[in-house]
Motif scaffolding. Structure first.
Motif, PDB file in Angstrom:
ATOM      1  N   ARG A  35      63.615  73.232  12.030  1.00  7.08           N
ATOM      2  CA  ARG A  35      65.068  73.123  12.171  1.00  7.08           C
ATOM      3  C   ARG A  35      65.656  73.027  10.765  1.00  7.08           C
ATOM      4  N   THR A  36      66.390  74.062  10.382  1.00  4.23           N
ATOM      5  CA  THR A  36      66.758  74.260   8.977  1.00  4.23           C
ATOM      6  C   THR A  36      68.264  74.313   8.801  1.00  4.23           C
ATOM      7  N   VAL A  37      68.733  73.692   7.728  1.00  5.35           N
ATOM      8  CA  VAL A  37      70.148  73.729   7.357  1.00  5.35           C
ATOM      9  C   VAL A  37      70.248  74.126   5.891  1.00  5.35           C
ATOM     10  N   GLN A  38      71.257  74.935   5.573  1.00  3.50           N
ATOM     11  CA  GLN A  38      71.536  75.301   4.185  1.00  3.50           C
ATOM     12  C   GLN A  38      72.736  74.504   3.696  1.00  3.50           C
ATOM     13  N   TYR A  39      72.562  73.830   2.566  1.00  8.77           N
ATOM     14  CA  TYR A  39      73.629  73.052   1.957  1.00  8.77           C
ATOM     15  C   TYR A  39      74.203  73.819   0.769  1.00  8.77           C
ATOM     16  N   LEU A  40      75.507  73.848   0.671  1.00  8.74           N
ATOM     17  CA  LEU A  40      76.176  74.549  -0.421  1.00  8.74           C
ATOM     18  C   LEU A  40      76.417  73.558  -1.553  1.00  8.74           C
ATOM     19  N   GLY A  41      75.408  73.404  -2.393  1.00  8.28           N
ATOM     20  CA  GLY A  41      75.436  72.378  -3.421  1.00  8.28           C
ATOM     21  C   GLY A  41      74.744  71.119  -2.920  1.00  8.28           C
ATOM     22  N   ILE A  42      74.689  70.117  -3.759  1.00  9.28           N
ATOM     23  CA  ILE A  42      73.994  68.870  -3.428  1.00  9.28           C
ATOM     24  C   ILE A  42      74.888  68.016  -2.534  1.00  9.28           C
TER      25      ILE A  42
ATOM     26  N   ALA B 193      73.763  61.476   3.299  1.00  9.93           N
ATOM     27  CA  ALA B 193      72.405  61.698   3.774  1.00  9.93           C
ATOM     28  C   ALA B 193      72.380  62.815   4.818  1.00  9.93           C
ATOM     29  N   ALA B 194      71.217  63.418   4.974  1.00 10.79           N
ATOM     30  CA  ALA B 194      71.047  64.506   5.941  1.00 10.79           C
ATOM     31  C   ALA B 194      70.988  63.973   7.356  1.00 10.79           C
ATOM     32  N   ASP B 195      71.351  64.826   8.306  1.00 11.39           N
ATOM     33  CA  ASP B 195      71.168  64.519   9.720  1.00 11.39           C
ATOM     34  C   ASP B 195      69.678  64.287   9.965  1.00 11.39           C
ATOM     35  N   PRO B 196      69.305  63.216  10.642  1.00  5.47           N
ATOM     36  CA  PRO B 196      67.873  62.913  10.824  1.00  5.47           C
ATOM     37  C   PRO B 196      67.121  63.953  11.642  1.00  5.47           C
ATOM     38  N   ASP B 197      67.827  64.829  12.368  1.00  7.08           N
ATOM     39  CA  ASP B 197      67.153  65.860  13.155  1.00  7.08           C
ATOM     40  C   ASP B 197      66.728  67.063  12.319  1.00  7.08           C
ATOM     41  N   ILE B 198      67.229  67.160  11.085  1.00  4.57           N
ATOM     42  CA  ILE B 198      66.915  68.303  10.232  1.00  4.57           C
ATOM     43  C   ILE B 198      65.504  68.175   9.671  1.00  4.57           C
ATOM     44  N   GLU B 199      64.715  69.240   9.818  1.00  9.77           N
ATOM     45  CA  GLU B 199      63.335  69.232   9.333  1.00  9.77           C
ATOM     46  C   GLU B 199      63.193  69.899   7.975  1.00  9.77           C
ATOM     47  N   ALA B 200      64.102  70.822   7.643  1.00 16.15           N
ATOM     48  CA  ALA B 200      64.061  71.506   6.347  1.00 16.15           C
ATOM     49  C   ALA B 200      65.484  71.634   5.824  1.00 16.15           C
ATOM     50  N   GLY B 201      65.670  71.255   4.574  1.00 13.48           N
ATOM     51  CA  GLY B 201      66.976  71.350   3.937  1.00 13.48           C
ATOM     52  C   GLY B 201      66.901  72.252   2.717  1.00 13.48           C
ATOM     53  N   VAL B 202      67.800  73.232   2.656  1.00  9.51           N
ATOM     54  CA  VAL B 202      67.835  74.188   1.552  1.00  9.51           C
ATOM     55  C   VAL B 202      69.118  73.955   0.762  1.00  9.51           C
ATOM     56  N   ILE B 203      68.979  73.505  -0.476  1.00  9.17           N
ATOM     57  CA  ILE B 203      70.136  73.273  -1.341  1.00  9.17           C
ATOM     58  C   ILE B 203      70.389  74.530  -2.165  1.00  9.17           C
ATOM     59  N   ALA B 204      71.554  75.118  -1.973  1.00 11.30           N
ATOM     60  CA  ALA B 204      71.932  76.322  -2.713  1.00 11.30           C
ATOM     61  C   ALA B 204      72.707  75.918  -3.964  1.00 11.30           C
ATOM     62  N   LEU B 205      72.135  76.232  -5.115  1.00 11.97           N
ATOM     63  CA  LEU B 205      72.807  76.022  -6.392  1.00 11.97           C
ATOM     64  C   LEU B 205      73.255  77.382  -6.934  1.00 11.97           C
TER      65      LEU B 205
ATOM     66  N   LEU C 248      75.412  74.695   6.502  1.00 14.17           N
ATOM     67  CA  LEU C 248      75.440  75.903   7.310  1.00 14.17           C
ATOM     68  C   LEU C 248      74.209  75.953   8.214  1.00 14.17           C
ATOM     69  N   ALA C 249      74.437  76.159   9.511  1.00 10.53           N
ATOM     70  CA  ALA C 249      73.330  76.338  10.441  1.00 10.53           C
ATOM     71  C   ALA C 249      72.754  77.733  10.273  1.00 10.53           C
ATOM     72  N   ILE C 250      71.447  77.866  10.489  1.00  6.43           N
ATOM     73  CA  ILE C 250      70.744  79.138  10.323  1.00  6.43           C
ATOM     74  C   ILE C 250      70.600  79.809  11.678  1.00  6.43           C
ATOM     75  N   GLY C 251      71.075  81.043  11.782  1.00  7.25           N
ATOM     76  CA  GLY C 251      71.003  81.792  13.025  1.00  7.25           C
ATOM     77  C   GLY C 251      70.033  82.943  12.952  1.00  7.25           C
ATOM     78  N   PRO C 252      70.179  83.941  13.809  1.00  6.34           N
ATOM     79  CA  PRO C 252      69.232  85.063  13.865  1.00  6.34           C
ATOM     80  C   PRO C 252      69.230  85.894  12.589  1.00  6.34           C
ATOM     81  N   GLU C 253      68.139  86.587  12.360  1.00  5.73           N
ATOM     82  CA  GLU C 253      68.004  87.464  11.198  1.00  5.73           C
ATOM     83  C   GLU C 253      68.757  88.773  11.437  1.00  5.73           C
ATOM     84  N   ILE C 254      69.488  89.231  10.414  1.00  2.60           N
ATOM     85  CA  ILE C 254      70.197  90.508  10.479  1.00  2.60           C
ATOM     86  C   ILE C 254      69.290  91.631   9.992  1.00  2.60           C
ATOM     87  N   ASP C 255      68.811  91.504   8.785  1.00  7.24           N
ATOM     88  CA  ASP C 255      67.801  92.362   8.178  1.00  7.24           C
ATOM     89  C   ASP C 255      66.857  91.426   7.432  1.00  7.24           C
ATOM     90  N   PRO C 256      65.655  91.889   7.043  1.00 12.71           N
ATOM     91  CA  PRO C 256      64.731  90.994   6.339  1.00 12.71           C
ATOM     92  C   PRO C 256      65.404  90.249   5.185  1.00 12.71           C
TER      93      PRO C 256
END
Length: 423
Positions: A31-38, A42-54, A377-385
């Motif tokens: 279960r993955t979320v993308q963060y726009l900056g730091i 704190a993160a939602d406890p249900d999130i298993e992977a957090g991606v920080i976009a710098l 940002l929640a991660i949805g289906p893949e559009i292209d690779p």
């Protein structure tokens, strides 16, 4: 949170978030979320992977290191057991660039050596063989990336390229070792660590190679590479019973649409040419932007007037056109002016009711999402690779596709708008 990612740009962040959320076929991902900056909280406890976009790929190296270490601290505070430093699969970085300094700083902060450095992403044609990076059947420096407007890549030997940026020597694990299995890879990385090599280029030419590398680093605190390096990481946590393999959620928002293209890559230029055959497009007069004759209102008026027709505005140009504009006005000034133009345009579009937004280009995407301040940002289906649907929450939810310049099929723009709507 189990897995934390520090990405050096926004399209790369969504790329690896997509990889982690998908996981391996039949197993699912995290279960993955993308963060726009730091994030400030704190993160939602249900999130298993957090991606920080710098937005740190093309800034001063010392500043990139500071931002990355701040991101590392936040991820560690969330309980992350493993950290990934994600950079572009075409290793976008000048000899004085940021990949080496950031990777070494993270390794030092975590007290580790023998850290994997592997930008391979076979699904997008990026492979590493004998320490050299290929784009499909071309060496990196013969693939068109040597003409990159900000980070021209003039050497395919990424051991040599990375060594210019680092304090310690750079190790190498060849394809023969990789294809001997995860135990052989793990042993090679251990030996490089004992030889005081902080970073080790690891060959990979197939997804199976990346899965083997993933198994080899199951207990490593730090891994670095392109999004492909994460192909097998979700499976490690699932196999240990730490995650259930639920992965991405199905998301979509229908509504008014717009496409903004700031990339000058060959793939994006082809996508623009295909799109303009059947849809309204507006080429941005970059000289007009620099001279104050082209304003945000020109772009928004065009896009809003063509709702329902997949309208596109673009600044993409050929390498010769880009060089001419940069020579006339200065590379940094042109980049800053276009980033500001796209950012202001995106802000006005969302305020005017745009709910589906496709953005092409890493720097352009960074400028746009920074201006919109969308939060997680929640991660949805893949559009292209490498390109998933992204969904923001809040009073004005927006569905986004952030495309790295070289990614996507020729019909990407139309396909992306359909996926954003949940179709």
């Amino acid at each position: 949170m189990l897995l934390g990612v520090i990405a050096d740009d926004f399209t790369g962040a969504s790329d690896i978030a997509n990889t982690i959320a998908k996981g391996l076929p039949g197993q699912g991902g995290l279960r993955t979320v993308q963060y726009l900056g730091i994030p400030a909280a704190a993160a939602d406890p249900d999130i298993e992977a957090g991606v920080i976009a710098l937005k740190s790929r093309s800034i001063d190296a010392a500043q990139a290191v500071r931002q990355s270490l701040e991101a590392l601290k936040w991820l560690i505070d969330q309980g992350c057991k493993q950290i990934v430093f994600k950079y572009c699969s075409t290793f976008d970085s000048t000899p004085a660039g940021n990949i080496g300094p950031v990777a070494e700083a993270l390794a030092e902060a975590l007290g580790v050596k023998g850290v994997v450095a592997c930008p391979a992403f076979p699904g997008a044609g990026r492979t590493v063989y004998q320490g050299h990076l290929f784009v499909k059947d071309r060496l990196l420096n013969e693939s068109g990336l040597e003409n990159h407007p900000l980070n021209p890549m003039t050497d395919a030997d990424i051991r040599r390229w990375l060594r210019r940026q680092t304090v310690s020597d750079v190790g190498h694990v060849d394809i023969t070792t990789v294809q001997s299995g995860s135990s052989a890879i793990e042993g090679a990385l251990l030996r490089h660590g004992e030889e005081n090599h902080a970073l080790v280029i690891v060959d990979a030419i197939t997804d199976d190679d990346l899965v083997a590398i993933g198994k080899a680093v199951v207990d490593h605190r730090l891994v670095t590479g392109g999004s492909g390096i994460a192909i097998g990481l979700s499976a490690n946590f699932i196999a240990r019973g730490l995650a259930k393999g639920e992965g991405s959620m199905t998301v979509g928002i229908d509504g008014p649409e717009a496409i903004l293209a700031g990339s000058c890559s060959g793939a994006t230029r082809q996508q623009v040419e295909v799109h303009k055959k059947d849809h309204p497009t507006l080429a941005i007069d970059v000289a007009g932007v620099m001279g104050g004759r082209v304003a945000t209102s020109d772009l928004t008026s065009f896009l809003l007037a063509n709702q329902g027709r997949a309208p596109l505005v673009y600044s993409s140009g050929t390498p010769d056109e880009v060089r001419a504009i940069q020579a006339r006005f200065g590379r940094e000034k042109v980049a800053e002016a276009l980033d500001t133009l796209f950012a202001d345009t995106a802000r006005q579009l969302v305020d005017a009711g745009i709910r589906r937004l496709v953005v092409a280009g890493g720097e352009t995407s960074g400028a746009v999402v920074s201006a919109l301040d969308l939060g997680a940002l929640a991660i949805g289906p893949e559009i292209d690779p490498g390109v998933p649907v992204l969904l923001s929450k809040g009073d004005k939810p927006v569905a986004l596709a952030l495309k790295s310049g070289n990614f996507g099929a020729s019909d990407f723009f139309v396909k992306a708008l359909e996926r954003l709507a949940g179709r």
